[in-house]
Design an enzyme around this catalytic site. Sequence first.
Site, PDB file in Angstrom:
ATOM      1  N   LYS A 126       0.872  -1.192   0.000  1.00 22.56           N
ATOM      2  CA  LYS A 126       0.000   0.000   0.000  1.00 22.56           C
ATOM      3  C   LYS A 126       0.896   1.225   0.000  1.00 22.56           C
ATOM      4  O   LYS A 126       2.015   1.179   0.513  1.00 22.56           O
ATOM      5  CB  LYS A 126      -0.862   0.023   1.266  1.00 22.56           C
ATOM      6  CG  LYS A 126      -2.097   0.884   1.152  1.00 22.56           C
ATOM      7  CD  LYS A 126      -3.232   0.113   0.493  1.00 22.56           C
ATOM      8  CE  LYS A 126      -4.433   0.943   0.201  1.00 22.56           C
ATOM      9  NZ  LYS A 126      -5.590   0.110  -0.198  1.00 22.56           N
ATOM     10  N   ASP A 166      -7.038   4.130  -4.595  1.00 21.04           N
ATOM     11  CA  ASP A 166      -7.689   3.980  -3.290  1.00 21.04           C
ATOM     12  C   ASP A 166      -8.324   5.348  -3.035  1.00 21.04           C
ATOM     13  O   ASP A 166      -8.575   6.107  -4.002  1.00 21.04           O
ATOM     14  CB  ASP A 166      -6.675   3.585  -2.205  1.00 21.04           C
ATOM     15  CG  ASP A 166      -7.340   3.139  -0.904  1.00 21.04           C
ATOM     16  OD1 ASP A 166      -7.852   2.022  -0.846  1.00 21.04           O
ATOM     17  OD2 ASP A 166      -7.381   3.930   0.065  1.00 21.04           O
TER      18      ASP A 166
END
Length: 450
Positions: A126, A166
């Site tokens: 991430k 995201d």
Amino acid sequence: MAYVDEVYDRVVAQNPAQPEFHQAVKEVLGTLRPAIEEKEDEYRKEALLERLTTPERVILFRVPWVDDKGQVQVNNGYRVQFNSAIGPYKGGLRFHPSVTLGTLKFLGFEQTFKNSLTGLPMGGGKGGSDFDPKGKSDREVMAFCQSFMDELYRHIGADEDVPAGDIGVGGREIGYLFGEYKRLTGRYEGVLTGKGLSYGGSLARTQATGYGLIYFLDAMLKENGRSIEGQTIVISGAGNVATYAIEKAEQLGGKVVTCSDSTGWIYDPDGIDVPTLKLVKEQHRARLTEYHELRPNSVYHAHRKGDGTPGVWTTKCDIACPCATQNELELDDAKALVENGCYCVAEGANMPTTLEATQYIQGHGLLFSPGKASNAGGVATSGLEMSQNSERLSWTFDEVDQKLHGIMNNIFRNVADTAKKYGREGDYVTGANIAGFVKVADAMQAQGIV
Ligand code: NDP
Ligand code: 2IT
């Protein structure tokens, strides 16, 4: 002291001031006990859980860029390469002012289990920045994305690490990031997913997380003798995940009566109108007040988390789907949902429900699906985008959508069966964590101490 407790204490001590990361680790380790006990001595000797809770690599960098007034701005850039036991690092980029290293460590940790659940060969990662795309011009967003990629490009690649979107990172940002990667490396490769359809993106990736959530919900309801048809559904968020969850839930006969953003929420007694929502959010990038102006029958509630005004979870419903951000559904919200007769909570966001709220919801017999299982359709379809890029072909919308549907059904089956196998029938949190863990742990053991 049990091995899982020792490792949790170690994580807290070694990662000070990262409460979201502690929370994610606590939730996962707490449910792994039955799987760990089987092999506790072996795992302890190999420090398997210490390795699993420590990112393989964290990259931190400066992101300088020039705003429209000629002023230089500086943001933090991050990529957390958490675990590559079962495939190249894979996971989104988040651009939001709240982003810290702790946020991205929690998200990268969760991603490792989620990606394992998809059945596709993807490790967990991430990244992101505390940059806030809200209110910025397209040129400012481009300048930021180019500077971000100027540093990130040396750490990623189609077989190394494949970022995606995201919160705050959608098609526009992925386009700018891809263009800069190509310019810097001279390589046209599937280094990012969520790309535009004209340059290597996959049909149905935009819809995938929201649609996947509803496919998972449908499977979970059917297993429990219920169906989406005719149910009143409360959804939070008004971004990528929420919009397409609303669209699919309505296609399956559900009535979604709410959506929200960080400054307020809409109650629409006629059901959220998806074309209006898309116009307001995808095209105008506006606030939900505009939705109310376009749909005067709806009610707009100004609300910020913690301001004391009623939030979206006070709305009476059968099913609730938090699709905005972490820890948006707290204990009081869970109590309000239970009191109003809600019987199911399906997470679309990552860790949107606090640990206390989750325990309350499960303790009151509601169906509950954790985000790492029910929102896995997004990254699964990113995996399908990678496959299409590798074979230099693109599949039709229906082909991708059917594969997504199949993957979500498989995840549900795996999660439900694993919960049952470990004596926790119906506990989909335990089922998801153990099922995700076992595959990663096996791969880590097979690959030795790395
Ligand atoms: P978007 O940026 O498209 O939308 C986010 C939505 O949530 C917006 O309505 C935003 O409101 C609201 N929101 C964000 N942060 C906050 C906050 N701190 N407080 C209140 N509201 C907030 O993001 P996505 O829809 O892509 O992501 C939503 C969630 O789903 C995240 O948890 C993400 O990690 C998760 N997820 C996303 C996937 C994807 O493929 N995109 C895949 C799997 C999970 P506002 O505009 O006012 O900020
Ligand atoms: O949280 C997530 O799974 C995502 N933001 C999607 C990641 C991806 O690589 O598609």
